[in-house]
Scaffold this active site. Sequence first.
Site, PDB file in Angstrom:
ATOM      1  N   ARG A 122      34.659  43.739  37.288  1.00 40.39           N
ATOM      2  CA  ARG A 122      36.098  44.278  37.639  1.00 40.39           C
ATOM      3  C   ARG A 122      37.046  43.067  37.876  1.00 40.39           C
ATOM      4  O   ARG A 122      36.481  41.814  37.878  1.00 40.39           O
ATOM      5  CB  ARG A 122      35.968  44.785  39.152  1.00 40.39           C
ATOM      6  CG  ARG A 122      35.336  44.106  40.369  1.00 40.39           C
ATOM      7  CD  ARG A 122      36.078  43.375  41.065  1.00 40.39           C
ATOM      8  NE  ARG A 122      35.610  42.316  41.787  1.00 40.39           N
ATOM      9  CZ  ARG A 122      35.646  41.022  41.723  1.00 40.39           C
ATOM     10  NH1 ARG A 122      36.178  40.566  40.466  1.00 40.39           N
ATOM     11  NH2 ARG A 122      34.923  40.222  42.449  1.00 40.39           N
TER      12      ARG A 122
ATOM     13  N   GLU B  48      41.551  39.354  48.715  1.00 40.45           N
ATOM     14  CA  GLU B  48      40.373  38.292  48.347  1.00 40.45           C
ATOM     15  C   GLU B  48      39.666  38.113  49.670  1.00 40.45           C
ATOM     16  O   GLU B  48      40.294  37.583  50.633  1.00 40.45           O
ATOM     17  CB  GLU B  48      40.863  37.255  47.593  1.00 40.45           C
ATOM     18  CG  GLU B  48      40.067  36.974  46.516  1.00 40.45           C
ATOM     19  CD  GLU B  48      39.984  37.942  45.409  1.00 40.45           C
ATOM     20  OE1 GLU B  48      38.810  38.717  45.576  1.00 40.45           O
ATOM     21  OE2 GLU B  48      40.708  38.114  44.549  1.00 40.45           O
ATOM     22  N   HIS B  49      38.361  38.003  49.711  1.00 43.62           N
ATOM     23  CA  HIS B  49      37.373  37.217  50.691  1.00 43.62           C
ATOM     24  C   HIS B  49      37.584  38.443  51.977  1.00 43.62           C
ATOM     25  O   HIS B  49      37.654  37.573  53.065  1.00 43.62           O
ATOM     26  CB  HIS B  49      37.599  35.883  50.886  1.00 43.62           C
ATOM     27  CG  HIS B  49      36.994  35.084  49.775  1.00 43.62           C
ATOM     28  ND1 HIS B  49      35.658  35.036  49.882  1.00 43.62           N
ATOM     29  CD2 HIS B  49      37.477  34.786  48.681  1.00 43.62           C
ATOM     30  CE1 HIS B  49      35.282  34.088  48.892  1.00 43.62           C
ATOM     31  NE2 HIS B  49      36.149  33.992  48.252  1.00 43.62           N
TER      32      HIS B  49
ATOM     33  N   ASP C 288      36.496  41.757  52.170  1.00 37.48           N
ATOM     34  CA  ASP C 288      35.871  42.984  52.119  1.00 37.48           C
ATOM     35  C   ASP C 288      34.499  42.683  53.066  1.00 37.48           C
ATOM     36  O   ASP C 288      34.113  43.770  53.822  1.00 37.48           O
ATOM     37  CB  ASP C 288      35.112  43.391  50.607  1.00 37.48           C
ATOM     38  CG  ASP C 288      34.359  42.190  49.883  1.00 37.48           C
ATOM     39  OD1 ASP C 288      34.452  41.146  50.424  1.00 37.48           O
ATOM     40  OD2 ASP C 288      33.738  42.549  49.142  1.00 37.48           O
TER      41      ASP C 288
ATOM     42  N   SER D  86      30.246  39.870  37.094  1.00 38.04           N
ATOM     43  CA  SER D  86      29.313  39.839  36.170  1.00 38.04           C
ATOM     44  C   SER D  86      27.753  40.251  36.910  1.00 38.04           C
ATOM     45  O   SER D  86      26.962  41.226  36.308  1.00 38.04           O
ATOM     46  CB  SER D  86      29.132  38.845  35.134  1.00 38.04           C
ATOM     47  OG  SER D  86      28.512  37.591  35.832  1.00 38.04           O
TER      48      SER D  86
ATOM     49  N   ASP E 223      32.788  44.895  44.723  1.00 35.92           N
ATOM     50  CA  ASP E 223      32.240  44.887  43.375  1.00 35.92           C
ATOM     51  C   ASP E 223      31.410  46.097  42.931  1.00 35.92           C
ATOM     52  O   ASP E 223      31.770  46.606  41.698  1.00 35.92           O
ATOM     53  CB  ASP E 223      31.415  43.500  42.990  1.00 35.92           C
ATOM     54  CG  ASP E 223      32.110  42.398  43.493  1.00 35.92           C
ATOM     55  OD1 ASP E 223      33.270  42.285  43.659  1.00 35.92           O
ATOM     56  OD2 ASP E 223      31.463  41.186  43.568  1.00 35.92           O
TER      57      ASP E 223
HETATM   58  P1  ADP Z   1      30.006  36.471  38.862  1.00 34.19           P
HETATM   59  O1  ADP Z   1      31.489  36.069  39.617  1.00 34.19           O
HETATM   60  O2  ADP Z   1      30.503  36.864  37.408  1.00 34.19           O
HETATM   61  O3  ADP Z   1      29.434  37.735  39.663  1.00 34.19           O
HETATM   62  P2  ADP Z   1      28.136  34.883  39.717  1.00 34.19           P
HETATM   63  O4  ADP Z   1      27.712  33.358  39.544  1.00 34.19           O
HETATM   64  O5  ADP Z   1      27.704  35.519  41.131  1.00 34.19           O
HETATM   65  O6  ADP Z   1      29.223  35.219  38.996  1.00 34.19           O
HETATM   66  O7  ADP Z   1      26.701  35.545  38.828  1.00 34.19           O
HETATM   67  C1  ADP Z   1      26.473  35.069  37.597  1.00 34.19           C
HETATM   68  C2  ADP Z   1      25.072  35.356  37.283  1.00 34.19           C
HETATM   69  O8  ADP Z   1      24.871  36.667  36.802  1.00 34.19           O
HETATM   70  C3  ADP Z   1      24.738  34.472  35.958  1.00 34.19           C
HETATM   71  O9  ADP Z   1      24.066  33.369  36.306  1.00 34.19           O
HETATM   72  C4  ADP Z   1      23.633  35.471  35.620  1.00 34.19           C
HETATM   73  O10 ADP Z   1      22.216  35.032  36.395  1.00 34.19           O
HETATM   74  C5  ADP Z   1      23.853  36.925  35.828  1.00 34.19           C
HETATM   75  N1  ADP Z   1      24.559  37.355  34.666  1.00 34.19           N
HETATM   76  C6  ADP Z   1      25.972  37.405  34.168  1.00 34.19           C
HETATM   77  N2  ADP Z   1      26.025  38.030  33.029  1.00 34.19           N
HETATM   78  C7  ADP Z   1      24.719  38.477  32.581  1.00 34.19           C
HETATM   79  C8  ADP Z   1      24.263  38.735  31.209  1.00 34.19           C
HETATM   80  N3  ADP Z   1      25.134  39.386  30.278  1.00 34.19           N
HETATM   81  N4  ADP Z   1      22.746  38.978  31.318  1.00 34.19           N
HETATM   82  C9  ADP Z   1      22.059  38.466  32.414  1.00 34.19           C
HETATM   83  N5  ADP Z   1      22.451  38.027  33.286  1.00 34.19           N
HETATM   84  C10 ADP Z   1      23.870  38.005  33.637  1.00 34.19           C
HETATM   85  P1  NG1 Z   2      32.468  37.827  42.810  1.00 36.24           P
HETATM   86  O1  NG1 Z   2      33.852  37.454  42.046  1.00 36.24           O
HETATM   87  O2  NG1 Z   2      31.973  38.617  42.030  1.00 36.24           O
HETATM   88  O3  NG1 Z   2      31.807  36.322  42.950  1.00 36.24           O
HETATM   89  C1  NG1 Z   2      32.508  37.925  45.617  1.00 36.24           C
HETATM   90  C2  NG1 Z   2      31.966  38.904  46.369  1.00 36.24           C
HETATM   91  C3  NG1 Z   2      32.840  40.111  46.566  1.00 36.24           C
HETATM   92  C4  NG1 Z   2      34.143  39.634  47.387  1.00 36.24           C
HETATM   93  C5  NG1 Z   2      34.764  38.403  46.377  1.00 36.24           C
HETATM   94  C6  NG1 Z   2      35.776  37.790  47.090  1.00 36.24           C
HETATM   95  C7  NG1 Z   2      29.607  39.429  45.907  1.00 36.24           C
HETATM   96  C8  NG1 Z   2      28.552  40.098  45.069  1.00 36.24           C
HETATM   97  N1  NG1 Z   2      30.901  39.597  45.559  1.00 36.24           N
HETATM   98  O4  NG1 Z   2      32.943  38.740  44.158  1.00 36.24           O
HETATM   99  O5  NG1 Z   2      32.195  41.203  47.441  1.00 36.24           O
HETATM  100  O6  NG1 Z   2      33.776  39.150  48.683  1.00 36.24           O
HETATM  101  O7  NG1 Z   2      33.918  37.486  45.940  1.00 36.24           O
HETATM  102  O8  NG1 Z   2      36.817  38.739  47.389  1.00 36.24           O
HETATM  103  O9  NG1 Z   2      29.039  38.494  46.559  1.00 36.24           O
END
Ligand code: ADP
Ligand code: NG1
Length: 458
Positions: free
Chosen positions: A42, A48-49, A51, A146, A190
């Site tokens: 999404r 932002e920050h 929820d 992701s 998310d």
């Molecule tokens: P985001 O903001 O994208 O949610 P995070 O740092 O919280 O960032 O999460 C990223 C982590 O999610 C990656 O380090 C990996 O462990 C997992 N991830 C993301 N994309 C994939 C994928 N295509 N396959 C497996 N794991 C993934």
């Molecule tokens: P992302 O951008 O996916 O790391 C995080 C939090 C959301 C929200 C935003 C800031 C998780 C899984 N996601 O999102 O709930 O707080 O930051 O708005 O912790």
Amino acid sequence: MASNPPILKASLIDRKRFQNLKNAFALKYGAPPLFYACAPGRVNLIGEHIDYCGYSVLPMAIEQNILAAVSLNNSGTIQLANTDTLYKDFTVSCSEDIIIDRDNPKWYYYFLCGVKGIQEKFGITHLPGMSCLVDGNIPPSSGLSSSSALVCCAGLLTMKTNQKSLSKVALAELCAKSERYIGTEGGGMDQSISFLAEKGTAKLIEFEPLRATDVQLPKGAVFVISNCCVGMNKAASSHFNIRVVECRIATKMLAHARGLNLSRLLKLAQVQTELKASLEDMLSLVDKVLHPEPYSREEICQVLGLTSEQFSKELLSANTQHVENFKLHQRAKHVYGEAARVLRFKSVCDSGPAESIRLLGDLMNQSHASCRDLYECSCPVLDHLVDICLKSGAVGSRLTGAGWGGCAVSMVPSDKVQSFQQAVREAYYLPDSHRAAVEKQSLFVSKPGGGAAIYLEE
Ligand code: ADP
Ligand code: NG1
């Protein structure tokens, strides 16, 4: 009305990607997949920050997603593999408890968060063996969710392999809760948009109770995502949880100052509800009660009448035990101000005045300034990219998602999209060889996409 995630025809998946995944699955596991599950990432347009403070947010699903091919097996194990060689295979026995190692947030732990959520919800003592091949195209650690898309995809496919049924709302709540096993105390935006998204519309997501309402974005503008190419892994750092903790402490301090029952209140929105106050009242209260200088542990303990042990146990998380200073005034100001901006954004979209695009752009710019200056969740490289976006023709531009790196989202008049992209390309991506190499997947127009679904071959 509560509805379940749709079951769609696999022919709707991008043909090339689908064939590659199907073939890779057969090669890996020796048989074709039984079904596919998909959950989108999404982009958060504003809010932002907030929820995890109980306030509404305004995201839309993007086209990029996590897609998994799945089959059942008789091995008594869950076998996980990924089309990206960066993410190594992992196998876990169905007869062991699922353990999520927070100190080592590997990709498969996110997957297992979703599995564990379903297992606990239905009290499943013995999960069936399953084989999964995951294929994702959401830029990781870039604020486009992701990680949550992976948790949601895993939750959805585990529900299906266990022949259970849950509504989209129930799945979103379950996945929000279970992603916290990884250690980050996110708020649920998310997972909610991943399940509740609908093509063509952004959503206002409200919490407790969880609800998603359509928000029609103005015609005449598009949203462009640009990745600053600095990653920030939430679970591997404490930035995110420090903010959650600061908001929790600010809640207690405001509640204490107004003589409210401290033990029940954990979120800034709950203080507003208890006081029956407006967001403007809450902003004044913050100025009256909290000082801008950082608070020490000692001062907080003294005001709240807590011992240092109680403070660590009740207010801090595992990865914030080391923190000594807390910026309560700035964080609470951001949260109440941002919550008001979300409501204004929604009402401008609903009423559609002639100057909608300018008004929405202003709100996005104010949001970025607040994230940068009060919440301190941006970084110089991302601020630089936001400036370039504004100079390149965006009416509004802001960081999106958790921040400290990752993506900006810009609102651009439709007739300027091409010149905007060209200008950002020239000013930000092309001068740097690393950025230039990933420019195609880092700078793109995004339209509101659909939510998570199961796919079957006819
Ligand atoms: P985001 O903001 O994208 O949610 P995070 O740092 O919280 O960032 O999460 C990223 C982590 O999610 C990656 O380090 C990996 O462990 C997992 N991830 C993301 N994309 C994939 C994928 N295509 N396959 C497996 N794991 C993934
Ligand atoms: P992302 O951008 O996916 O790391 C995080 C939090 C959301 C929200 C935003 C800031 C998780 C899984 N996601 O999102 O709930 O707080 O930051 O708005 O912790």
